[in-house]
Design an enzyme around this catalytic site. Sequence first.
Site, PDB file in Angstrom:
ATOM      1  N   HIS A 173       0.922  -1.294  -0.369  1.00 17.38           N
ATOM      2  CA  HIS A 173      -0.049   0.123  -0.058  1.00 17.38           C
ATOM      3  C   HIS A 173       0.748   1.783   0.126  1.00 17.38           C
ATOM      4  CE1 HIS A 173       0.525  -0.685   4.166  1.00 17.38           C
ATOM      5  NE2 HIS A 173       0.317   1.152   4.301  1.00 17.38           N
ATOM      6  N   LYS A 177       0.340   5.183  -1.774  1.00 17.12           N
ATOM      7  CA  LYS A 177       0.490   6.605  -1.731  1.00 17.12           C
ATOM      8  C   LYS A 177       0.510   7.438  -2.288  1.00 17.12           C
ATOM      9  CE  LYS A 177       1.689   5.680   3.088  1.00 17.12           C
ATOM     10  NZ  LYS A 177       0.263   6.234   3.830  1.00 17.12           N
ATOM     11  N   HIS A 235       8.129  -2.313   2.280  1.00 18.95           N
ATOM     12  CA  HIS A 235       7.660  -1.313   1.988  1.00 18.95           C
ATOM     13  C   HIS A 235       9.370  -0.346   1.938  1.00 18.95           C
ATOM     14  CE1 HIS A 235       3.812  -2.570   3.038  1.00 18.95           C
ATOM     15  NE2 HIS A 235       4.331  -1.807   4.750  1.00 18.95           N
TER      16      HIS A 235
END
Length: 478
Positions: A173, A177, A235
Amino acid sequence: IPVDEFDLVIFGGTGDLARRKILPGLYRRFRSGQMPEGARIIGAARADQDSAAYRKMIQDAIEEFVPEKSRDSESIAEFIKLLEYIPIDATGEGGWKELAAMVRKEVVKAFYFSVGPSLFGDLAERLHKYGIADDQSRLVVEKPFGRDLDSAKALNAVLAQHFDESQIYRIDHYLGKETVQNLMAVRFGNILFEPLWNSQYVDHIQITAAETVAVGSRGAYYDKSGAMRDMVQNHLMQLLCLIAMEPPNEFEPDAVRDEKLKVIRALDPVAQSDIVRGQYSGNADGPSYVEEAENPDSKTECFVAMKVNISNWRWKGTPIYLRTGKRLRARESEIAVVFKDPPHSIFGEQDGRRGNVLVIRLQPNEGMNLRVTIKEPGPGGMRLMEVPLDMSFAEALGPDAEDVPDAYERLIMDVIRGNQTLFMRGDEVEAAWAWTDPIIKGWTERGDKPKLYDPGSSGPEDALMLLHKDGRRWREIK
Ligand code: NAD
C-alpha cells in the site's frame, strides 16, 4: 479514468482489513462517482450470514472508519446495495457452486485474497476448478508475501499454477500513496532534479518509517516476523527502488518494474556492523516489547536502522540509510534526499546555510518540500537562512484535501483498470527476499539481541552512531 463494470470478490470480506480499508476505500470511490453502473462487490468468508447481515456489517464499518466529512447516509445506503455475501470454505467445497452461479461471465472479474497466505493455493485452485476465474480475471494478494525467499517462491509457484503473472496484483500500500507517485512525477516530469540525482550531487538519502504504536495484542504474532520482514523487505525497499531507479522509458508496468528490479539486484550485501536493531523497553505508558511479544528471550527487532549501498554508476558512494520502528517519538514516514554542499562558499562560514534537502513526506501531511538557502531579509548584510519551498498537498488542494484518495482505493481501482504499475511483480519480491535473507541469517546465527530503546525516543543510541561515524546525522523525528 473510467473503469469498466466489474465483479469484485473479496475473500476474507469480513476480516479486519476488509472492514477497515478495502470496503471504506471502495465506498469513497463510489461516493466520488468513480464506481461504474453495474459494479458488484461480493464478500466471501467463513461467517455463516446472508447478504443483508453483510450489508449491515459494512455500513457499520464505513461509519466507523470513514471520517464523517467524507460520508453521508444516502450514499452509504446506495453503496451497500452493491454488496452480496456468500459463506465459503476456502479449504472445502462449501459455497463454491453458489459463487460460480453469482459471478458474471461478461464483466471484469477481480478476486481479492484478503486472507492468510496459507489459503492462496486453495483459493486459486477452486477458482479454477469451479470455472469462476478465466484468463482475464485478476488476483489481488496481500502482504506478507512469504517470510523468506523459499516461501515467496512457493507462493509464486502456487499462484502460477492457475494464473499468469499479468493477472496477479501484489499489494504494497505504500505504492498507492499520492506522494510516492508524485515522487515519480517530480523526478521525471521536471528537468531540475534528474541531472543532480546521482552520487556526484547527492550526499546520502534517508528513508524513515517511524510509528508511535506498539505491537500491542499482535505481539506474539509480530515476534515471528520483526521489522526487517514486516517493513524493510517490502515497504522501504519499494521506496528505495523508486528513489534510486533509472528513468523507465515509459510509465508502463513492466518498464517501471524492470527498473526497480535492477536496483534490488544492485544492492550490496549489508555488513552486520552497518545494522542496528532495537526493542523498546517498558514505562508507565506501556509494557516493553518482550512483554507484549510474550517472549522474554525474544531476539526479534521492532526497530531496525541500516546503511545500504547500491553498486551501480549512479549511486556508488552515496549511502542510503533506512530506519523503521515501533513506539517511537512520532508517526512519520519520509524520504530525504540530502544534497552535497556547493563546492565553494563565497559567503564564508555561515550557520544559516545547511544545504539542500528534498523531503518527500508520506505521513502525516503528504507532501514535498525542498530546503533552499536564501538571504535573510532586511538590511543586516549578507546573512543566509534556509526556507522550505513547500509543495504540501493539503494546501494545494484546499478544502478538498481530505479527498486525496487513500492508498487502498487507488490501488483497487488500478486492479479494475488492469494497471499493474503500482504492484510488485513476482521476481521483484523474490529479489528483495534474496537480499534480505542473508542479513536476517547473519544476525540469527550470531544470536544478536536487539538494543533496548526508550519508548517515545528515536530509537537506540547505536542508531545515531550509525550516521555519526560517517559524519552525518539523522533528521529528527518530531
Ligand atoms: P482477519 O483475521 O481479520 O480476517 C480473516 C478473514 O479470512 C475473515 O473474513 C475470515 O472469515 C476469512 N477466512 C479465514 N479462514 C477462512 C477459510 N478457511 N475459508 C474462508 N474464509 C476464511 O485478517 P485480516 O487482518 O483482515 O487480514 C487478512 C490478510 O491481509 C492477512 O493475510 C493479513 O496478513 C493481511 N494484511 C492485513 C492487514 C491489516 O491491517 N489487517 C494489513 C496488511 C496485510
